[in-house]
Design a protein around this motif. Sequence first.
Motif, PDB file in Angstrom:
ATOM      1  N   UNK A 168      -8.116  -0.659 -11.936  1.00  0.00           N
ATOM      2  CA  UNK A 168      -8.058  -2.116 -11.995  1.00  0.00           C
ATOM      3  C   UNK A 168      -7.455  -2.596 -10.688  1.00  0.00           C
ATOM      4  N   UNK A 169      -7.783  -3.803 -10.324  1.00  0.00           N
ATOM      5  CA  UNK A 169      -7.261  -4.337  -9.068  1.00  0.00           C
ATOM      6  C   UNK A 169      -7.117  -5.850  -9.158  1.00  0.00           C
ATOM      7  N   UNK A 170      -6.289  -6.378  -8.277  1.00  0.00           N
ATOM      8  CA  UNK A 170      -6.146  -7.824  -8.163  1.00  0.00           C
ATOM      9  C   UNK A 170      -5.719  -8.167  -6.741  1.00  0.00           C
ATOM     10  N   UNK A 171      -5.966  -9.395  -6.351  1.00  0.00           N
ATOM     11  CA  UNK A 171      -5.569  -9.835  -5.009  1.00  0.00           C
ATOM     12  C   UNK A 171      -4.060  -9.752  -4.862  1.00  0.00           C
ATOM     13  N   UNK A 172      -3.630  -9.230  -3.721  1.00  0.00           N
ATOM     14  CA  UNK A 172      -2.191  -9.088  -3.484  1.00  0.00           C
ATOM     15  C   UNK A 172      -1.689 -10.043  -2.401  1.00  0.00           C
ATOM     16  N   UNK A 173      -2.304  -9.998  -1.223  1.00  0.00           N
ATOM     17  CA  UNK A 173      -1.782 -10.813  -0.117  1.00  0.00           C
ATOM     18  C   UNK A 173      -2.778 -10.813   1.032  1.00  0.00           C
ATOM     19  N   UNK A 174      -2.493 -11.642   2.011  1.00  0.00           N
ATOM     20  CA  UNK A 174      -3.233 -11.614   3.272  1.00  0.00           C
ATOM     21  C   UNK A 174      -2.383 -10.896   4.313  1.00  0.00           C
ATOM     22  N   UNK A 233      -0.451  11.770 -20.080  1.00  0.00           N
ATOM     23  CA  UNK A 233      -0.797  12.978 -19.330  1.00  0.00           C
ATOM     24  C   UNK A 233      -1.772  12.658 -18.189  1.00  0.00           C
ATOM     25  N   UNK A 234      -1.776  11.384 -17.755  1.00  0.00           N
ATOM     26  CA  UNK A 234      -2.567  10.975 -16.606  1.00  0.00           C
ATOM     27  C   UNK A 234      -1.650  10.629 -15.434  1.00  0.00           C
ATOM     28  N   UNK A 235      -2.261  10.570 -14.265  1.00  0.00           N
ATOM     29  CA  UNK A 235      -1.552  10.127 -13.074  1.00  0.00           C
ATOM     30  C   UNK A 235      -2.056   8.736 -12.691  1.00  0.00           C
ATOM     31  N   UNK A 236      -1.128   7.877 -12.319  1.00  0.00           N
ATOM     32  CA  UNK A 236      -1.499   6.531 -11.870  1.00  0.00           C
ATOM     33  C   UNK A 236      -1.228   6.439 -10.379  1.00  0.00           C
ATOM     34  N   UNK A 237      -2.288   6.208  -9.627  1.00  0.00           N
ATOM     35  CA  UNK A 237      -2.176   6.067  -8.169  1.00  0.00           C
ATOM     36  C   UNK A 237      -2.097   4.583  -7.852  1.00  0.00           C
ATOM     37  N   UNK A 238      -1.078   4.200  -7.089  1.00  0.00           N
ATOM     38  CA  UNK A 238      -0.858   2.791  -6.742  1.00  0.00           C
ATOM     39  C   UNK A 238      -1.102   2.637  -5.252  1.00  0.00           C
ATOM     40  N   UNK A 239      -1.999   1.732  -4.890  1.00  0.00           N
ATOM     41  CA  UNK A 239      -2.370   1.596  -3.476  1.00  0.00           C
ATOM     42  C   UNK A 239      -2.668   0.149  -3.131  1.00  0.00           C
ATOM     43  N   UNK A 240      -2.627  -0.126  -1.832  1.00  0.00           N
ATOM     44  CA  UNK A 240      -3.063  -1.419  -1.285  1.00  0.00           C
ATOM     45  C   UNK A 240      -4.270  -1.137  -0.402  1.00  0.00           C
ATOM     46  N   UNK A 241      -5.379  -1.829  -0.688  1.00  0.00           N
ATOM     47  CA  UNK A 241      -6.639  -1.558   0.010  1.00  0.00           C
ATOM     48  C   UNK A 241      -7.262  -2.880   0.456  1.00  0.00           C
ATOM     49  N   UNK A 242      -7.742  -2.966   1.693  1.00  0.00           N
ATOM     50  CA  UNK A 242      -8.433  -4.186   2.132  1.00  0.00           C
ATOM     51  C   UNK A 242      -9.642  -4.488   1.241  1.00  0.00           C
ATOM     52  N   UNK A 243      -9.814  -5.747   0.898  1.00  0.00           N
ATOM     53  CA  UNK A 243     -10.919  -6.146   0.018  1.00  0.00           C
ATOM     54  C   UNK A 243     -12.266  -5.774   0.627  1.00  0.00           C
ATOM     55  N   UNK A 244     -12.368  -5.809   1.945  1.00  0.00           N
ATOM     56  CA  UNK A 244     -13.643  -5.500   2.599  1.00  0.00           C
ATOM     57  C   UNK A 244     -14.049  -4.047   2.406  1.00  0.00           C
ATOM     58  N   UNK A 264      -6.616 -12.949  12.831  1.00  0.00           N
ATOM     59  CA  UNK A 264      -7.397 -12.956  11.592  1.00  0.00           C
ATOM     60  C   UNK A 264      -6.598 -12.216  10.523  1.00  0.00           C
ATOM     61  N   UNK A 265      -6.510 -12.832   9.353  1.00  0.00           N
ATOM     62  CA  UNK A 265      -5.844 -12.213   8.209  1.00  0.00           C
ATOM     63  C   UNK A 265      -6.914 -11.759   7.215  1.00  0.00           C
ATOM     64  N   UNK A 266      -6.762 -10.561   6.678  1.00  0.00           N
ATOM     65  CA  UNK A 266      -7.733 -10.073   5.697  1.00  0.00           C
ATOM     66  C   UNK A 266      -7.074  -9.953   4.324  1.00  0.00           C
ATOM     67  N   UNK A 267      -7.843 -10.215   3.253  1.00  0.00           N
ATOM     68  CA  UNK A 267      -7.286 -10.095   1.898  1.00  0.00           C
ATOM     69  C   UNK A 267      -7.070  -8.624   1.541  1.00  0.00           C
ATOM     70  N   UNK A 268      -5.924  -8.354   0.952  1.00  0.00           N
ATOM     71  CA  UNK A 268      -5.552  -7.003   0.515  1.00  0.00           C
ATOM     72  C   UNK A 268      -5.461  -7.003  -1.010  1.00  0.00           C
TER      73      UNK A 268
END
Length: 711
Positions: free
Chosen positions: A681-687, A650-661, A612-616
């Motif tokens: 903000x977020x957008x679909x990245x991969x399965x 003067x802000x920090x930007x955190x970049x992460x990959x998170x399962x859509x679920x 099973x592949x999950x959307x990230x």
Amino acid sequence: MPEFDTSHVKNIVLLGHAGSGKTTLAECMLFEAGLLSRRGSVYENTTVGDYHPLEQERGNSIFSKLMHTKWRGFKINILDTPGYDDFVGEVLSALRVADTGVMLLNATMGVEVGTEIIWEYTERFKTPMILAINKLDDEQSDFDKTVQQAKDNFGSNVTVVQYPRQQGAGFHEIIDVLRMVMYKFNDTGGKPDKLDIPDSEKEKAEKLHKELVEAIASNDETLMEKYFDQGELTEDEMKAGMKKAMIRHDLFPVFCLSAERNMGSGRLMGFIDNVCPSANEMPPQITNSNEELPCQENGPACIFIYKTISEPHVGDLSFFKVFSGTIRTGMELINESNGVNEKINQLFLMEGNKRLPVNELVAGDIGATLKLRNTHVNNTLHIKGKNYELPPIEFPSPNMTVCIEPVNKGEEEKLAQALHQLREEDPTLIVEVSQELKQTLIHCQGDMHLAVAKWKIENLHKVPVKFGKQRIPYRETIRKMAEANYRHKKQSGGAGQFGEVYMRIEPWYEGMPEPEGLNVRGREVFNLDWGGKLVFYNCIVGGAIDTRFLPSILKGVMEKMHEGPLTGSYVRDVRVSVYDGKMHPVDSNDISFKIAGIMAFKQAFQQADPQILEPINAVEVLCPEDLTGAVMGDLQSRRGVVEGMDSESHFQKIIAKVPASEMYGFSSSLRSLTQGRAKFKMHFDSYQPMTYELQKKLIEEYNKSTTEVLA
């Protein structure tokens, strides 16, 4: 004749983080111009701008408002906007038709995350900008710190025009380094006394005056030469230079305010009249066909619809800006998007929720009209014989998705009509009826955005609704080769059914070699609508299966790929080779081989190490540095992988990959963790493959749900 020509109409948009005082400033401007006999209060729900019951209930702006006022021979159209990022569509719509932005900065908070995000949009539109530092009467205010943060965020073009002589409860004097005077207010604000700058402030005022002159001169060669020759510029020369620099987005003047106590709004309005550009002084609009459209009242009539609202018992009210020509009641215009002929039966100026009828509006002005039949947000209307289409507003992608259904059975159609109306009014809210997930989905900007949608559906359309989790669009695939065969045989009265299929399935990847040990007779490649591919091989030898039955086998395989064996999710990236089988001269038919294809594929799939592949989702969170630990902890608790951090002003930007679920509820959690000081903000990245434990749990849940349905 219209009361104001194009050059005497100014369009400003009030921008800023929630709580910066935009609605209060708008109220001051209307009061100062004499349109109001008494200033309303946000806290008492008496302002012209926040008239909607939902805004009064929540205590903050949710929708953009159009108001107007008259000031010393000019008409100023005021667009008040909400400060929360959930309502960014309202901000973008207003920015599209404004000619100057007034960015309010809270002197106690400085440049906030919401301010930073809105500024990015002003950069996109190249809107001339004024910075107004508000709440200087607060004990925690810090003018110098706020100016420095503005320079750090928006660049060295931030230039002080005014500064407070004192801050906090004693704030009542503003020193203006453009006019080199001091404005002194009494306790109730209003019109100040103009005084000479005190000796104790002269050195500082002259230093800032020189910096202002140099900033203006540096953007104009003629003024630079005059400055070098004379060592000074006149006030008129400075104003002319500031206007040019603002139009080029090269100078951002800073003003002082206490909107709550009505101090500084009159001077700001005077600057808008004297310096800020009218629409005809801005660069001409460029149509989609790359044609210039100058803002001239004697030009061809052309309007752009930037906002639509539905008024009970009245109909749709369309807000527009006249980009060219003069619009009159009774005029007929063509909608460039669909070719529909629209008649302008009524024209209105707006004062919050009040409509003031007029007979015509000139180029540069903003107004509204009722009951356009087939016209929507982003449509361009023009006179016959032209083909103008202005660039649309580009709205951001949604950050949150939930499913929606009516509380009461049988109200599905009423809900569909309500959702259609919401979509008409709010282009940032996307409604999707998902065949894959068998749900109606709402894609929106955040939980506040969703709460507003729910309020509208239930209070205006009278349909009680409930929200739930979106089902996750998982994908199924395989990790090794497997073979299976299936014989479908059915005998009853009359003709029987017979079909036998031998099948090999393999995980597909780009550039893989031909099937080993099989005689390839044909190959078809299908790019699947849901991503990935199916590659189908005909490897039949000796006529074991007639070629006329191969499309039926393929149809069976494709049908099973629509509802995968593990969780009913779509299957992707599989190569199928049909290499043997049997048929009956009488009983074999298309349905027999379709069923045999389904069952052979299902059996082989179960033996091919299914996965099973999950959307990230790729997620970016912008937050103050002191909150990064809490935000990263929340992301990691959601199985997120933090891939890095970056500084953005003067802000920090955190970049992460998170399962859509795991992203359900993140908007609420982030607001709670940071007291509204962070945005994402977020957008679909991969399965990506799921872990064995999670996959096992998901399969068990699916099997349980299907058993319950069958029971």
